[in-house]
Design a protein around this motif. Sequence first.
Motif, PDB file in Angstrom:
ATOM      1  N   ALA A 311       0.944  -1.097  -0.138  1.00  0.00           N
ATOM      2  CA  ALA A 311      -0.166  -0.432  -0.146  1.00  0.00           C
ATOM      3  C   ALA A 311       0.647   0.613  -0.239  1.00  0.00           C
ATOM      4  O   ALA A 311       1.133   2.255  -0.709  1.00  0.00           O
ATOM      5  CB  ALA A 311      -0.745  -0.329   1.343  1.00  0.00           C
ATOM      6  N   LEU A 312       1.899   1.059   1.079  1.00  0.00           N
ATOM      7  CA  LEU A 312       2.539   2.567   0.594  1.00  0.00           C
ATOM      8  C   LEU A 312       3.638   2.992  -0.250  1.00  0.00           C
ATOM      9  O   LEU A 312       3.880   3.752  -0.772  1.00  0.00           O
ATOM     10  CB  LEU A 312       3.583   2.594   2.237  1.00  0.00           C
ATOM     11  CG  LEU A 312       3.391   3.680   3.114  1.00  0.00           C
ATOM     12  CD1 LEU A 312       1.661   2.836   3.543  1.00  0.00           C
ATOM     13  CD2 LEU A 312       4.248   3.236   4.352  1.00  0.00           C
ATOM     14  N   THR A 313       3.798   1.524  -0.915  1.00  0.00           N
ATOM     15  CA  THR A 313       4.453   1.679  -2.161  1.00  0.00           C
ATOM     16  C   THR A 313       3.525   1.749  -3.479  1.00  0.00           C
ATOM     17  O   THR A 313       4.311   2.980  -4.220  1.00  0.00           O
ATOM     18  CB  THR A 313       5.430   0.139  -2.924  1.00  0.00           C
ATOM     19  OG1 THR A 313       6.112  -0.050  -1.243  1.00  0.00           O
ATOM     20  CG2 THR A 313       5.913   0.495  -3.704  1.00  0.00           C
ATOM     21  N   ASP A 314       2.365   1.890  -4.092  1.00  0.00           N
ATOM     22  CA  ASP A 314       1.749   2.281  -4.675  1.00  0.00           C
ATOM     23  C   ASP A 314       1.188   3.590  -4.545  1.00  0.00           C
ATOM     24  O   ASP A 314       0.810   4.375  -5.217  1.00  0.00           O
ATOM     25  CB  ASP A 314       0.117   1.045  -3.937  1.00  0.00           C
ATOM     26  CG  ASP A 314      -0.026  -0.145  -4.796  1.00  0.00           C
ATOM     27  OD1 ASP A 314       1.974  -0.284  -5.366  1.00  0.00           O
ATOM     28  OD2 ASP A 314      -0.103  -0.567  -4.441  1.00  0.00           O
ATOM     29  N   ALA A 315       1.465   4.464  -3.183  1.00  0.00           N
ATOM     30  CA  ALA A 315       1.282   5.169  -2.286  1.00  0.00           C
ATOM     31  C   ALA A 315       2.462   6.417  -2.800  1.00  0.00           C
ATOM     32  O   ALA A 315       2.059   7.529  -2.875  1.00  0.00           O
ATOM     33  CB  ALA A 315       0.762   5.741  -1.056  1.00  0.00           C
ATOM     34  N   GLY A 316       4.020   5.945  -3.902  1.00  0.00           N
ATOM     35  CA  GLY A 316       4.712   6.932  -3.945  1.00  0.00           C
ATOM     36  C   GLY A 316       5.704   6.903  -2.772  1.00  0.00           C
ATOM     37  O   GLY A 316       6.479   7.514  -3.008  1.00  0.00           O
ATOM     38  N   PHE A 317       5.063   6.418  -1.853  1.00  0.00           N
ATOM     39  CA  PHE A 317       6.558   6.307  -0.683  1.00  0.00           C
ATOM     40  C   PHE A 317       7.426   5.642  -1.111  1.00  0.00           C
ATOM     41  O   PHE A 317       7.705   4.376  -2.050  1.00  0.00           O
ATOM     42  CB  PHE A 317       6.171   5.402   0.890  1.00  0.00           C
ATOM     43  CG  PHE A 317       4.755   6.637   1.250  1.00  0.00           C
ATOM     44  CD1 PHE A 317       5.534   7.586   2.115  1.00  0.00           C
ATOM     45  CD2 PHE A 317       3.334   6.857   1.195  1.00  0.00           C
ATOM     46  CE1 PHE A 317       4.252   8.208   3.027  1.00  0.00           C
ATOM     47  CE2 PHE A 317       2.696   7.462   2.041  1.00  0.00           C
ATOM     48  CZ  PHE A 317       2.934   8.454   2.816  1.00  0.00           C
ATOM     49  N   ASP A 318       9.084   5.712  -0.254  1.00  0.00           N
ATOM     50  CA  ASP A 318      10.237   5.670  -0.939  1.00  0.00           C
ATOM     51  C   ASP A 318      10.011   5.365   0.273  1.00  0.00           C
ATOM     52  O   ASP A 318      10.812   5.507   1.368  1.00  0.00           O
ATOM     53  CB  ASP A 318      11.347   7.196  -0.424  1.00  0.00           C
ATOM     54  CG  ASP A 318      12.213   6.162  -0.964  1.00  0.00           C
ATOM     55  OD1 ASP A 318      12.539   4.706  -0.945  1.00  0.00           O
ATOM     56  OD2 ASP A 318      13.446   6.677  -1.160  1.00  0.00           O
ATOM     57  N   LEU A 319      10.918   3.148  -0.137  1.00  0.00           N
ATOM     58  CA  LEU A 319      10.650   2.359   1.216  1.00  0.00           C
ATOM     59  C   LEU A 319      11.786   1.809   1.053  1.00  0.00           C
ATOM     60  O   LEU A 319      12.003   1.656  -0.320  1.00  0.00           O
ATOM     61  CB  LEU A 319       9.716   1.320   1.215  1.00  0.00           C
ATOM     62  CG  LEU A 319       7.603   2.007   0.872  1.00  0.00           C
ATOM     63  CD1 LEU A 319       7.554   0.601   1.447  1.00  0.00           C
ATOM     64  CD2 LEU A 319       8.089   2.525   2.010  1.00  0.00           C
ATOM     65  N   VAL A 320      12.788   1.278   1.850  1.00  0.00           N
ATOM     66  CA  VAL A 320      14.103   0.210   1.723  1.00  0.00           C
ATOM     67  C   VAL A 320      13.336  -1.168   1.585  1.00  0.00           C
ATOM     68  O   VAL A 320      11.987  -1.654   2.290  1.00  0.00           O
ATOM     69  CB  VAL A 320      14.783  -0.224   3.705  1.00  0.00           C
ATOM     70  CG1 VAL A 320      15.460  -0.763   2.709  1.00  0.00           C
ATOM     71  CG2 VAL A 320      15.297   1.711   3.599  1.00  0.00           C
ATOM     72  N   PRO A 321      13.629  -1.472  -0.210  1.00  0.00           N
ATOM     73  CA  PRO A 321      12.761  -2.509  -0.094  1.00  0.00           C
ATOM     74  C   PRO A 321      13.503  -3.957   1.163  1.00  0.00           C
ATOM     75  O   PRO A 321      14.580  -3.633   1.918  1.00  0.00           O
ATOM     76  CB  PRO A 321      14.219  -3.109  -1.737  1.00  0.00           C
ATOM     77  CG  PRO A 321      14.578  -2.327  -1.735  1.00  0.00           C
ATOM     78  CD  PRO A 321      14.699  -1.353  -0.619  1.00  0.00           C
ATOM     79  N   GLY A 322      12.904  -5.031   0.900  1.00  0.00           N
ATOM     80  CA  GLY A 322      12.369  -5.633   2.084  1.00  0.00           C
ATOM     81  C   GLY A 322      12.085  -6.824   2.288  1.00  0.00           C
ATOM     82  O   GLY A 322      10.597  -6.885   1.558  1.00  0.00           O
ATOM     83  N   GLU A 323      11.823  -7.500   2.701  1.00  0.00           N
ATOM     84  CA  GLU A 323      10.418  -8.937   3.357  1.00  0.00           C
ATOM     85  C   GLU A 323      10.288  -8.953   4.397  1.00  0.00           C
ATOM     86  O   GLU A 323       9.694 -10.175   4.930  1.00  0.00           O
ATOM     87  CB  GLU A 323      10.721 -10.570   2.405  1.00  0.00           C
ATOM     88  CG  GLU A 323      12.601 -10.888   3.126  1.00  0.00           C
ATOM     89  CD  GLU A 323      12.805 -12.366   1.893  1.00  0.00           C
ATOM     90  OE1 GLU A 323      12.234 -12.909   2.210  1.00  0.00           O
ATOM     91  OE2 GLU A 323      13.630 -11.645   1.179  1.00  0.00           O
ATOM     92  N   THR A 324      11.024  -8.650   5.434  1.00  0.00           N
ATOM     93  CA  THR A 324      11.067  -8.731   6.894  1.00  0.00           C
ATOM     94  C   THR A 324       9.970  -7.878   7.712  1.00  0.00           C
ATOM     95  O   THR A 324       9.357  -6.990   7.268  1.00  0.00           O
ATOM     96  CB  THR A 324      11.964  -8.622   8.138  1.00  0.00           C
ATOM     97  OG1 THR A 324      12.212  -6.604   7.859  1.00  0.00           O
ATOM     98  CG2 THR A 324      13.150  -8.743   7.471  1.00  0.00           C
ATOM     99  N   PRO A 325       9.650  -8.065   8.862  1.00  0.00           N
ATOM    100  CA  PRO A 325       8.316  -6.628   9.570  1.00  0.00           C
ATOM    101  C   PRO A 325       9.272  -5.601   9.104  1.00  0.00           C
ATOM    102  O   PRO A 325       8.071  -4.093   9.653  1.00  0.00           O
ATOM    103  CB  PRO A 325       7.600  -7.535  10.610  1.00  0.00           C
ATOM    104  CG  PRO A 325       8.420  -9.205  10.407  1.00  0.00           C
ATOM    105  CD  PRO A 325       9.215  -9.001   9.850  1.00  0.00           C
ATOM    106  N   ILE A 326      10.455  -5.691   9.585  1.00  0.00           N
ATOM    107  CA  ILE A 326      10.507  -3.757   9.572  1.00  0.00           C
ATOM    108  C   ILE A 326      10.141  -2.984   8.001  1.00  0.00           C
ATOM    109  O   ILE A 326      11.152  -3.465   6.773  1.00  0.00           O
ATOM    110  CB  ILE A 326      12.639  -3.864  10.292  1.00  0.00           C
ATOM    111  CG1 ILE A 326      12.620  -5.153  10.969  1.00  0.00           C
ATOM    112  CG2 ILE A 326      12.750  -2.821   9.855  1.00  0.00           C
ATOM    113  CD1 ILE A 326      14.170  -4.800  11.374  1.00  0.00           C
TER     114      ILE A 326
END
Length: 397
Positions: A311-326
């Motif tokens: 959801a945050l990626t689709d909204a355009g936020f810059d996230l650190v890539p990953g697969e953990t709950p962090i």
Amino acid sequence: MMKGLAEHLSATLEDIRADGLEKHEMAIGSSQSGRVKVGGREMVNLCANNYLGLADDPEVVAASVAALEKYGSGMASVRFICGTHELHKQLEATIARYLDKDDAILFGSCFDANGGIFETLLGPDDAIISDTLNHASIIDGVRLSKARRFRFATSDMDDLETQLKIASAEGTRFKLIVTDGVFSMDGYIAKLPEICDLAERHNAAVMIDDCHATGHLGEKGKGTPALTGAGNRVDIVSGTFGKTLGGAMGGFIAGPQPVIDILRQRARPYLFSNALPPAVAAGAIKAIEIAEAADDRRETLARHTNRFRTALTDAGFDLVPGETPIIPVMLYDATKAGAMASALQQRGVLVSAFSFPVVPREKARIRTQMSAALTDDDITAAIDAFVAARRELETVR
């Protein structure tokens, strides 16, 4: 006598505030859970290490209360005098069995565990090869050791091999590679199989700090060795009971019998610190029992993680890539990160802004953490709050 020092410290604090780096504590008036009360307000909690929601689990609480009533507040002694309780031995055996190691030893925290292991195991003829993004406790522990220090770029296997070759060429006796299993500020998972391959090729041992993995990642929550397939190729694991495994306090080292035995004899944080309260040990034992069978909680945690990240990626936020709950939301500027955190808190979402020296300069962020204690409605509220807070801050600018 303090006047000059006090004035210097006051000036330093003013600089910290001017740079937007001052950290503030939020007093929680409830148990640690998916929702908490701060200043009388109920807030969705996105910043606890309570990955499986065990910090206020009734069974964990009941085990702690029963031990408190039966055994009292604490041991009032260090372990080797009269501070060892039968619950300490039971917890050490439990964590060793859980992680498939010979034995385990308890510390007051994982910071103490990492602070005590390197100077105990290694001397000036030895080498420690440490990931550049390792936790501060590892960095401080390595500094306390007389061993030679080498650093490799995070998850860069070519650089790791280069450092191993240099250490060998300089005639070091024993080599220990140390890395976080999950890097706490980014959520990266260490490349453990590749690290173990290099360790075997260059005759080195491997240690991981698995604080942000034990209990909720991998089969039965056994952490990054189980998650990545590295298994028992990882020689030594440090970890905590202060996150997934009950959320109270206490750390441990699990590994080969000679490692644990020498730590009991010479690890200074172990020898000179009070033993864990029996109530904490009892709660941790129950938490491990629950975590080992908690596939349902791990499924909930994974669902929340995937939904929030998507959801945050689709909204355009810059996230650190990953697969953990962090899930770090990058703002880069410390002042902007602080403003975003404040805007989210006003909307009932508890988050913290992280800036230097916790993370590198110009890498400020809001580190969100998912929990099985959160509900689907909590995730919806958090997503909506992030979108609304960003819109408000863009309007203000």
